[in-house]
Write an enzyme that holds these catalytic residues in place. Sequence first.
Site, mmCIF file in Angstrom:
data_model
loop_
_atom_site.group_PDB
_atom_site.id
_atom_site.type_symbol
_atom_site.label_atom_id
_atom_site.label_comp_id
_atom_site.label_asym_id
_atom_site.label_seq_id
_atom_site.Cartn_x
_atom_site.Cartn_y
_atom_site.Cartn_z
ATOM 1 N N SER A 96 0.835 -1.197 0.000
ATOM 2 C CA SER A 96 0.000 0.000 0.000
ATOM 3 C C SER A 96 0.872 1.250 0.000
ATOM 4 O O SER A 96 1.791 1.376 0.823
ATOM 5 C CB SER A 96 -0.909 -0.007 1.242
ATOM 6 O OG SER A 96 -1.907 0.973 1.153
ATOM 7 N N GLY A 97 0.588 2.202 -0.896
ATOM 8 C CA GLY A 97 1.438 3.360 -1.097
ATOM 9 C C GLY A 97 1.627 4.245 0.120
ATOM 10 O O GLY A 97 2.710 4.804 0.329
ATOM 11 N N CYS A 139 -6.649 0.356 12.512
ATOM 12 C CA CYS A 139 -7.871 -0.280 12.004
ATOM 13 C C CYS A 139 -8.774 -0.773 13.130
ATOM 14 O O CYS A 139 -9.932 -1.092 12.909
ATOM 15 C CB CYS A 139 -7.506 -1.444 11.084
ATOM 16 S SG CYS A 139 -6.453 -0.943 9.724
ATOM 17 N N THR A 158 -10.941 2.678 -14.560
ATOM 18 C CA THR A 158 -9.893 3.613 -14.966
ATOM 19 C C THR A 158 -8.849 3.753 -13.865
ATOM 20 O O THR A 158 -9.187 3.954 -12.703
ATOM 21 C CB THR A 158 -10.504 4.992 -15.289
ATOM 22 O OG1 THR A 158 -11.493 4.834 -16.302
ATOM 23 C CG2 THR A 158 -9.432 5.960 -15.754
#
Length: 374
Positions: free
Chosen positions: A193-194, A319, A231
């Site tokens: 994850s970036g 989380c 996209t």
Amino acid sequence: MIYLDNAATTKISSEAVKAMEPYLNDMYGNPSGIYNLAKASKEIVEETRQNIADAIHARPENIFFTSGGTESDNWVLENAKQRGNHIITTQIEHHAILNKCKELETAGAEITYVNVDRTGIVNPYEIENFICKDTSLISVMFANNEIGTIEPVAQIGKMAHQNQIPFHTDAVQAFGHVPIDVEEMKIDMLSASGHKFHGPKGIGFLYVRNPQELLPLIYGGGQEKGKRSGTENVAGIAGMNEAVKVAMKEMKARREKEIYLRNYLVNRVLNEIPYVRLNGHCARRLPGNANFTIAGIDGTSLVILMDNDDICISSGSACSAGSDKISHVISAIGVPEEMGYGTIRITLCSENTKDEIDYTIHRLKENVKILRRR
């Protein structure tokens, strides 16, 4: 403000922001188009795919863009359920794995949750003991998001290959921070994850060794080789691309600084605050991770007091923030429930300084005293 919750998210780097700007303004073409404006978007998408592949010693055709680690994890597990009825994982996985496994169990899947030792390490031989003819996947995280323990991924990968079982690792906390070689470690699928390595939120990737065996996640216009339609998030991909390049270039220096600051923090906390336990493996852990259980306090209350001092730490995984239960990770490593509520997580990055750590320790000591007097 002193930010020490980098396991929850990292600050997006100025380099990543700068890399995103053209694709938010002038270069806004849809990468599926055939005119020049679209081709510019397509080029950055494919450049990023190549740079990620290089970072983990893979091929670009094995990289698929997603919205992040949670989506990637869910995709892997859903795919495994379609190919077999038994999945092996561990008790300390991220909720992206555990909650999806629970959902699969309601649909008839059999899930084995393997125990870990008191440092959070899973035994590969114990995993092997649970393999059966219906096993379709072994999923073990690369490094734990709460206690920072790094799992014996290469051993698990080798064992999985010997038994002809696909091996997935959730590397959300590890990618960009420690070296990863999917060939050497025999990793078949990997999630990242970036925003965990100074890239933007909302973008990540899934590595898949055998893409032909991967069932589509989303149906639509056929993007991502027909596996994940929609996209592409071009600006997010461009930002992640820059974050990947910087992370690979600066990994050694970043790790050295983070380990130095972490060890300094850990040693002072253990020596200067009574009745404190360091959770996780003392050496096999992420460079910037320090997780403590402090007797006689409530971790959430300590987080609030530290926030009043403009210091951001956490009482566990972002989380599960707000939960009134002890962390499943802290429980799995044998911390007694009455002490488990006193757990805090401090996660550093290379931008932190020794002065920040000194002030953090000073406020920790004072705030622990306040809570223990209540």
